[in-house]
Enzyme design. Structure first.
Site, mmCIF file in Angstrom:
data_model
loop_
_atom_site.group_PDB
_atom_site.id
_atom_site.type_symbol
_atom_site.label_atom_id
_atom_site.label_comp_id
_atom_site.label_asym_id
_atom_site.label_seq_id
_atom_site.Cartn_x
_atom_site.Cartn_y
_atom_site.Cartn_z
ATOM 1 N N LYS A 255 0.830 -1.209 0.000
ATOM 2 C CA LYS A 255 0.000 0.000 0.000
ATOM 3 C C LYS A 255 0.868 1.264 0.000
ATOM 4 O O LYS A 255 0.525 2.262 -0.641
ATOM 5 C CB LYS A 255 -0.949 -0.021 1.196
ATOM 6 N N CYS A 369 -8.641 -6.617 6.414
ATOM 7 C CA CYS A 369 -8.807 -7.727 5.460
ATOM 8 C C CYS A 369 -9.712 -8.768 6.123
ATOM 9 O O CYS A 369 -9.413 -9.964 6.111
ATOM 10 C CB CYS A 369 -7.465 -8.315 5.044
#
Length: 415
Positions: A255, A369
């Site tokens: 990310k 997640c």
């Protein structure tokens, strides 16, 4: 092949002791001299056995109702059953290899039992597989409590979620937009003999996984491996050139790299684990991008924050990882129902600690997640109750699909 059976059983043992599958497999591969074919076979059997552990345990208990006195023999039988059910290995070879290995376990006392159990399975294979389909833990290959939890959260979609969580995950690439587009990279892959399809303008899903070294331009930072769902984090943070941005739980760096590809920002990449932070540095170096890296606890900003507010914060908080179990099948067997309360406390503490670091008018992306509501929507609702200066700019629960894993995103803006 008996060597691979033995090593795979050893990996299951390490996972049952609490180590992750990635750690256990990596440890074995580093300590053993294996051919590429053996490495591939070991990975397939280790992942496959854990992916189908509910079914394998059910069938073993049907064949041997009581746990065996030697747990290493039980693990050997689970591996052999996986091979007999889910691989093309010749049944006689699987049985023979398991019996040979059993000679060195439990002083050879259970050699006859191993032979009898596996031959009994082959005689009654169809009935045993049918019986397993009638048991939810065996059919869906998730712990019974996990099945019940998903069913309660998603009463009309639970079977689809569990089934997709057991499939092999796709290998998806993020195209560095400073160096090209998805359409252009698909053409490069096709020229090298690999099939792929574009997922949006800067993501590509391969028809079949491959070694990253075989990807055109990988070493030069043209492309990175990142799930399409994970790629949504940087896109949703709404960054622009010149912004001061914090990636609060940065490792392994996917990310962070994506944020720096999107805009010229001042990025601080933070992670509590100094060893994992080295992965961030390696990934950014390959992409030829720079950030300020700090090994520190995001929930304790007094130890690392310089007092200058951030325009954007990515809070990818610790979670159950229930949305990525197809990539990490050990997770569903290592998790316990009581874990969620502790994780919830960590999540709340982290976002509460990070919120004061955000400038007025700034945005924080809460990300997990996970597919579990208590880590996602329920955390969001509680946060908004605690912080009247927070406004929800949008949220979405991504469930596992053919194109991406499971993730949750909520974008919060400070009034």
């Amino acid at each position: 092949m008996h060597r691979i059976q033995e090593l795979a059983a050893g990996i299951i043992a390490r996972v049952e002791e609490g180590r992750t599958l990635t750690e256990a497999l990596g440890s074995i591969q580093r300590s053993e001299t294996l051919t590429p074919g053996e490495r591939g076979a070991l990975q397939d059997i280790a992942y496959g056995s854990l992916r189908n552990l509910g079914q394998l345990r059910f069938i073993l208990r049907a064949l041997v109702p009581k746990p065996l006195p030697a747990v290493d023999v039980e693990r050997l039988l689970l591996v052999a059953l996986y091979q007999l059910i889910h691989t093309r290995a010749a049944p006689y070879a699987v049985v023979d290899q398991a019996v040979t290995l059993a000679q060195d376990l439990a002083a050879g006392r259970l050699k006859g039992l191993v032979n009898g159990v596996l031959r009994n399975f082959l005689r009654n294979k169809e009935q045993l597989l049918a019986d397993a389909q009638a048991d939810n833990e065996a059919r869906y290959n998730h712990p019974r409590w996990w099945v019940q939890k998903v069913r309660a959260a998603y009463p009309t979609r639970w079977t689809d979620i569990l089934e997709k969580s057991n499939r092999h995950p796709p290998m998806t690439l993020r195209i560095n937009r400073r160096h090209g587009t998805a359409a252009g990279y698909v053409e490069a892959l096709q020229a090298s003999g690999r099939g792929a399809k574009a997922l949006g303008d800067y993501a590509v899903k391969l028809d079949a996984p491959c070694n990253v070294r075989d990807l055109p331009g990988f070493a030069e930072g043209r492309v990175s491996v990142q799930d399409f769902g994970a790629q949504q984090a940087a896109l949703r943070l709404d960054i622009a050139d010149g912004m001061r941005v914090l990636d609060a739980c940065a490792a392994p760096g996917g990310k962070s790299g994506h944020l720096l590809e999107l805009a010229d920002i001042q990025l601080t990449a933070l992670d509590i684990d100094a060893t994992r932070l080295e992965r961030v540095a390696e990934n950014l170096a390959r992409l030829q991008l720079t950030a300020t890296l700090a090994a520190a606890d995001a929930a304790k900003p007094d130890s690392w924050w310089d007092g200058v507010p951030f325009d954007r914060i990515l809070a990818d908080v610790p979670c159950s990882a229930s949305g990525v179990v197809r990539r990490n099948p050990d997770i569903k067997w290592l998790r316990r129902p009581e874990d969620f309360a502790a994780l919830g406390q960590q999540q709340a503490a982290m976002v509460d600690a990070l919120w004061p670091l955000l400038a007025k008018g700034g945005k924080l992306l809460y990300a997990t997640c996970s597919i579990m509501p208590e880590e996602n929507q329920q955390q969001l609702d509680a946060f908004l109750q605690r912080h009247p200066d927070a406004r929800l700019a949008g949220s979405e629960q991504l469930l596992p699909s053919a194109d991406h894993d499971g993730f949750y995103y909520a974008l919060l803006e400070k009034a």
